[in-house]
Design a protein around this motif. Structure first.
Motif, PDB file in Angstrom:
ATOM      1  N   LEU A 267       0.809  -1.221   0.000  1.00 35.36           N
ATOM      2  CA  LEU A 267       0.000   0.000   0.000  1.00 35.36           C
ATOM      3  C   LEU A 267       0.838   1.265   0.000  1.00 35.36           C
ATOM      4  CD1 LEU A 267      -2.922  -0.936   2.445  1.00 35.36           C
ATOM      5  CD2 LEU A 267      -2.849  -1.071  -0.049  1.00 35.36           C
ATOM      6  N   VAL A 268       1.891   1.295   0.820  1.00 32.91           N
ATOM      7  CA  VAL A 268       2.725   2.500   0.901  1.00 32.91           C
ATOM      8  C   VAL A 268       3.350   2.863  -0.442  1.00 32.91           C
ATOM      9  CG1 VAL A 268       4.747   3.543   1.999  1.00 32.91           C
ATOM     10  CG2 VAL A 268       3.155   2.182   3.365  1.00 32.91           C
ATOM     11  N   PRO A 269       3.941   1.905  -1.204  1.00 29.54           N
ATOM     12  CA  PRO A 269       4.507   2.282  -2.505  1.00 29.54           C
ATOM     13  C   PRO A 269       3.488   2.901  -3.456  1.00 29.54           C
ATOM     14  CG  PRO A 269       5.310   0.136  -1.853  1.00 29.54           C
ATOM     15  CD  PRO A 269       4.235   0.498  -0.885  1.00 29.54           C
ATOM     16  N   LEU A 270       2.222   2.475  -3.366  1.00 35.17           N
ATOM     17  CA  LEU A 270       1.196   3.021  -4.246  1.00 35.17           C
ATOM     18  C   LEU A 270       0.958   4.510  -3.989  1.00 35.17           C
ATOM     19  CD1 LEU A 270      -1.443   0.141  -4.255  1.00 35.17           C
ATOM     20  CD2 LEU A 270       0.129   0.776  -6.095  1.00 35.17           C
ATOM     21  N   LEU A 271       1.279   4.984  -2.812  1.00 37.31           N
ATOM     22  CA  LEU A 271       1.100   6.398  -2.490  1.00 37.31           C
ATOM     23  C   LEU A 271       2.149   7.281  -3.162  1.00 37.31           C
ATOM     24  CD1 LEU A 271       0.413   6.082   1.353  1.00 37.31           C
ATOM     25  CD2 LEU A 271      -1.269   6.289  -0.495  1.00 37.31           C
ATOM     26  N   PHE A 272       3.244   6.649  -3.608  1.00 37.88           N
ATOM     27  CA  PHE A 272       4.352   7.425  -4.144  1.00 37.88           C
ATOM     28  C   PHE A 272       4.583   7.234  -5.634  1.00 37.88           C
ATOM     29  CE2 PHE A 272       5.345   6.950   0.353  1.00 37.88           C
ATOM     30  CZ  PHE A 272       5.714   8.239   0.698  1.00 37.88           C
ATOM     31  N   VAL A 273       3.838   6.332  -6.279  1.00 36.31           N
ATOM     32  CA  VAL A 273       4.089   6.081  -7.697  1.00 36.31           C
ATOM     33  C   VAL A 273       3.847   7.343  -8.493  1.00 36.31           C
ATOM     34  CG1 VAL A 273       3.620   3.621  -7.633  1.00 36.31           C
ATOM     35  CG2 VAL A 273       1.732   5.193  -7.991  1.00 36.31           C
ATOM     36  N   LYS A 274       4.705   7.552  -9.493  1.00 37.73           N
ATOM     37  CA  LYS A 274       4.637   8.779 -10.278  1.00 37.73           C
ATOM     38  C   LYS A 274       3.810   8.630 -11.547  1.00 37.73           C
ATOM     39  CE  LYS A 274       9.205  10.206  -8.637  1.00 37.73           C
ATOM     40  NZ  LYS A 274      10.600  10.533  -9.030  1.00 37.73           N
ATOM     41  N   SER A 275       3.647   7.386 -11.987  1.00 42.98           N
ATOM     42  CA  SER A 275       2.887   7.177 -13.209  1.00 42.98           C
ATOM     43  C   SER A 275       2.301   5.785 -13.199  1.00 42.98           C
ATOM     44  CB  SER A 275       3.787   7.345 -14.445  1.00 42.98           C
ATOM     45  OG  SER A 275       4.726   6.298 -14.511  1.00 42.98           O
ATOM     46  N   ALA A 276       1.396   5.535 -14.139  1.00 38.21           N
ATOM     47  CA  ALA A 276       0.756   4.221 -14.221  1.00 38.21           C
ATOM     48  C   ALA A 276       1.767   3.140 -14.556  1.00 38.21           C
ATOM     49  CB  ALA A 276      -0.355   4.252 -15.265  1.00 38.21           C
ATOM     50  N   GLN A 277       2.883   3.515 -15.185  1.00 32.66           N
ATOM     51  CA  GLN A 277       3.897   2.529 -15.558  1.00 32.66           C
ATOM     52  C   GLN A 277       4.647   2.005 -14.339  1.00 32.66           C
ATOM     53  OE1 GLN A 277       6.402   4.546 -18.356  1.00 32.66           O
ATOM     54  NE2 GLN A 277       4.916   4.444 -20.008  1.00 32.66           N
ATOM     55  N   ASN A 278       4.579   2.726 -13.240  1.00 32.62           N
ATOM     56  CA  ASN A 278       5.354   2.354 -12.069  1.00 32.62           C
ATOM     57  C   ASN A 278       4.544   1.608 -11.014  1.00 32.62           C
ATOM     58  OD1 ASN A 278       7.511   3.666 -13.186  1.00 32.62           O
ATOM     59  ND2 ASN A 278       7.203   5.561 -12.041  1.00 32.62           N
ATOM     60  N   THR A 279       3.434   1.032 -11.403  1.00 33.07           N
ATOM     61  CA  THR A 279       2.551   0.410 -10.421  1.00 33.07           C
ATOM     62  C   THR A 279       2.826  -1.079 -10.213  1.00 33.07           C
ATOM     63  OG1 THR A 279       0.901   0.022 -12.148  1.00 33.07           O
ATOM     64  CG2 THR A 279       0.686   2.042 -10.845  1.00 33.07           C
ATOM     65  N   ASP A 280       3.846  -1.604 -10.876  1.00 33.32           N
ATOM     66  CA  ASP A 280       4.184  -3.013 -10.688  1.00 33.32           C
ATOM     67  C   ASP A 280       4.981  -3.154  -9.389  1.00 33.32           C
ATOM     68  OD1 ASP A 280       4.703  -5.659 -10.892  1.00 33.32           O
ATOM     69  OD2 ASP A 280       6.109  -5.510 -12.557  1.00 33.32           O
ATOM     70  N   ILE A 281       4.315  -3.529  -8.308  1.00 32.53           N
ATOM     71  CA  ILE A 281       4.976  -3.581  -7.013  1.00 32.53           C
ATOM     72  C   ILE A 281       5.383  -5.004  -6.637  1.00 32.53           C
ATOM     73  CG2 ILE A 281       3.912  -1.495  -6.104  1.00 32.53           C
ATOM     74  CD1 ILE A 281       1.818  -3.192  -4.773  1.00 32.53           C
ATOM     75  N   LEU A 282       5.184  -5.974  -7.535  1.00 31.08           N
ATOM     76  CA  LEU A 282       5.703  -7.322  -7.322  1.00 31.08           C
ATOM     77  C   LEU A 282       7.063  -7.436  -7.998  1.00 31.08           C
ATOM     78  CD1 LEU A 282       2.599  -9.620  -7.895  1.00 31.08           C
ATOM     79  CD2 LEU A 282       3.839  -9.301  -5.754  1.00 31.08           C
ATOM     80  N   PRO A 283       7.963  -8.257  -7.482  1.00 28.78           N
ATOM     81  CA  PRO A 283       9.259  -8.422  -8.111  1.00 28.78           C
ATOM     82  C   PRO A 283       9.122  -8.908  -9.554  1.00 28.78           C
ATOM     83  CG  PRO A 283       9.209  -9.482  -5.964  1.00 28.78           C
ATOM     84  CD  PRO A 283       7.808  -9.082  -6.283  1.00 28.78           C
ATOM     85  N   GLN A 284       9.964  -8.413 -10.427  1.00 29.29           N
ATOM     86  CA  GLN A 284       9.937  -8.843 -11.823  1.00 29.29           C
ATOM     87  C   GLN A 284      10.289 -10.322 -11.896  1.00 29.29           C
ATOM     88  OE1 GLN A 284      12.450  -6.331 -14.174  1.00 29.29           O
ATOM     89  NE2 GLN A 284      11.510  -4.446 -13.446  1.00 29.29           N
ATOM     90  N   GLY A 285       9.497 -11.055 -12.671  1.00 31.56           N
ATOM     91  CA  GLY A 285       9.737 -12.483 -12.814  1.00 31.56           C
ATOM     92  C   GLY A 285       9.183 -13.326 -11.677  1.00 31.56           C
ATOM     93  N   PHE A 286       8.443 -12.684 -10.754  1.00 32.93           N
ATOM     94  CA  PHE A 286       7.903 -13.431  -9.618  1.00 32.93           C
ATOM     95  C   PHE A 286       6.816 -14.398 -10.070  1.00 32.93           C
ATOM     96  CE2 PHE A 286       4.659 -13.942  -6.306  1.00 32.93           C
ATOM     97  CZ  PHE A 286       5.438 -14.455  -5.279  1.00 32.93           C
ATOM     98  N   SER A 287       6.877 -15.617  -9.591  1.00 33.54           N
ATOM     99  CA  SER A 287       5.890 -16.633  -9.915  1.00 33.54           C
ATOM    100  C   SER A 287       5.651 -17.488  -8.678  1.00 33.54           C
ATOM    101  CB  SER A 287       6.375 -17.513 -11.070  1.00 33.54           C
ATOM    102  OG  SER A 287       5.552 -18.639 -11.211  1.00 33.54           O
ATOM    103  N   ILE A 288       4.389 -17.621  -8.291  1.00 32.14           N
ATOM    104  CA  ILE A 288       4.058 -18.426  -7.118  1.00 32.14           C
ATOM    105  C   ILE A 288       4.477 -19.880  -7.327  1.00 32.14           C
ATOM    106  CG2 ILE A 288       2.166 -19.338  -5.706  1.00 32.14           C
ATOM    107  CD1 ILE A 288       0.702 -16.723  -6.111  1.00 32.14           C
ATOM    108  N   GLY A 289       4.209 -20.404  -8.524  1.00 29.95           N
ATOM    109  CA  GLY A 289       4.544 -21.800  -8.814  1.00 29.95           C
ATOM    110  C   GLY A 289       6.025 -22.088  -8.686  1.00 29.95           C
TER     111      GLY A 289
END
Length: 319
Positions: A240-262
């Motif tokens: 939630l906290v990072p969403l308060l600081f995002v500067k653009s819609a492109q920066n809303t990916d708050i999960l690690p890149q390449g993250f996969s539960i499986g």
């Protein structure tokens, strides 16, 4: 029954085998990682050195880098590690570009983690022999090699390892004594650990299991409550906290890149056998046979760039 006076040294109750293991493991670790003194920085370190350059002489740089994890998500977006960013900056401020000091820190941290592993196994199993061989395996385990030799991951991987071992020491002290301050300290330390390396979140599952094995029903309920509260606080801080600081819609990916539960669940389940196999069979040999398997079974889809070890081929082989 063995005479305690023959087995212990002084009033601390330290056994002679403890002293021997400490010296022996120190020698083994230094021999195993002797080449580390002639190593060097690679791309990831230079990337972060570039980010940290403007804060190199700033006494408040530690705090500013911590905040940048939220305000500059694109620069730090691969992983959510605000405290590690700050700690790595401090290390850079102290050691600058002298790699040998980073190597010294890495070896000291690995030695400390090895001793904590030894003491935890000994405490849980009441066996110095099991602790000796278990901690020795930890000291020489091949799967830890990158975390120790790669300057970019030394603090990020080794500090959480040390903190988690301390957490389980605290939990065992809480189960035995019933003093809630040990439990409180363990969850506070766990939250700090999450800010250094986010994928230790799985420890939240292990804490109730650990308490169930060594405690009672009441302690299990308390441990579940503690894990829930810690997970909730971290979830707010992480998502939630990072969403308060995002500067653009492109920066809303708050999960690690390449993250996969499986893939994450697969790695959790098979980490132990993988560590054992790689200790006996070199990963180079495993990769070699993986290449042969890929070329034999998927020559058209994945073998196109095999001669140059291209991205598609290498990604599939290593997967």
């Amino acid at each position: 029954m063995v005479n305690a006076k023959k087995r212990t040294i002084g009033w601390m109750g330290i056994e002679k085998i403890d002293i021997f293991f400490s010296i022996f493991s120190l020698v083994v670790i230094n021999a195993l990682y002797f080449k580390l003194w002639r190593s060097y920085f690679v791309q990831d370190e230079w990337y972060y050195f570039g980010l940290f350059g403007k804060y190199l002489g700033d006494p408040f740089g530690f705090a500013k880098i911590f905040v940048e994890q939220f305000t500059n998500i694109e620069a730090y977006g691969i992983h959510f590690t605000p405290l590690w960013n700050s700690l790595f900056l401090v290390e850079y401020q102290i050691f600058n570009l002298h790699y040998q000091y980073y190597a010294l820190v890495a070896l000291i941290l690995h030695f400390v983690a090895t001793l904590l592993t030894y003491s935890l196994i000994k405490k849980l199993l009441q066996s110095s022999l099991a602790a000796f061989f278990g901690a020795l395996f930890f000291a020489v385990c091949y799967t830890h090699y990158e975390a120790i030799t790669w300057a970019n991951t030394q603090l990020q991987s080794q500090l959480p390892t040390i903190f988690i071992l301390i957490i389980f020491h605290l939990l065992s002290a809480w189960v035995l004594s019933g003093k809630n301050r040990y439990l409180t300290f363990s969850f506070v330390l766990f939250f700090i650990t999450l800010l250094i390396k986010e994928n230790v979140l799985g420890i939240l599952i292990l804490i109730p299991i650990f308490v169930y094995l060594f405690g009672n029903r009441r302690s299990v309920k308390i441990a579940f409550l503690g894990t829930f509260i810690t997970g909730l606080i971290y979830g707010i801080f992480r998502f939630l906290v990072p969403l308060l600081f995002v500067k653009s819609a492109q920066n809303t990916d708050i999960l690690p890149q390449g993250f996969s539960i499986g893939s994450s669940l697969f790695r959790i389940l098979f980490y132990a056998p993988k560590a054992f196999v790689q200790q006996i069979v070199s990963p180079d040999i495993i990769v070699y046979f993986s290449k042969l398997y890929t070329l034999a079974n998927y020559p058209l889809k994945y073998g196109i760039d095999s001669k140059s070890d291209g991205a598609i081929f290498s990604t599939f082989v290593n997967s």
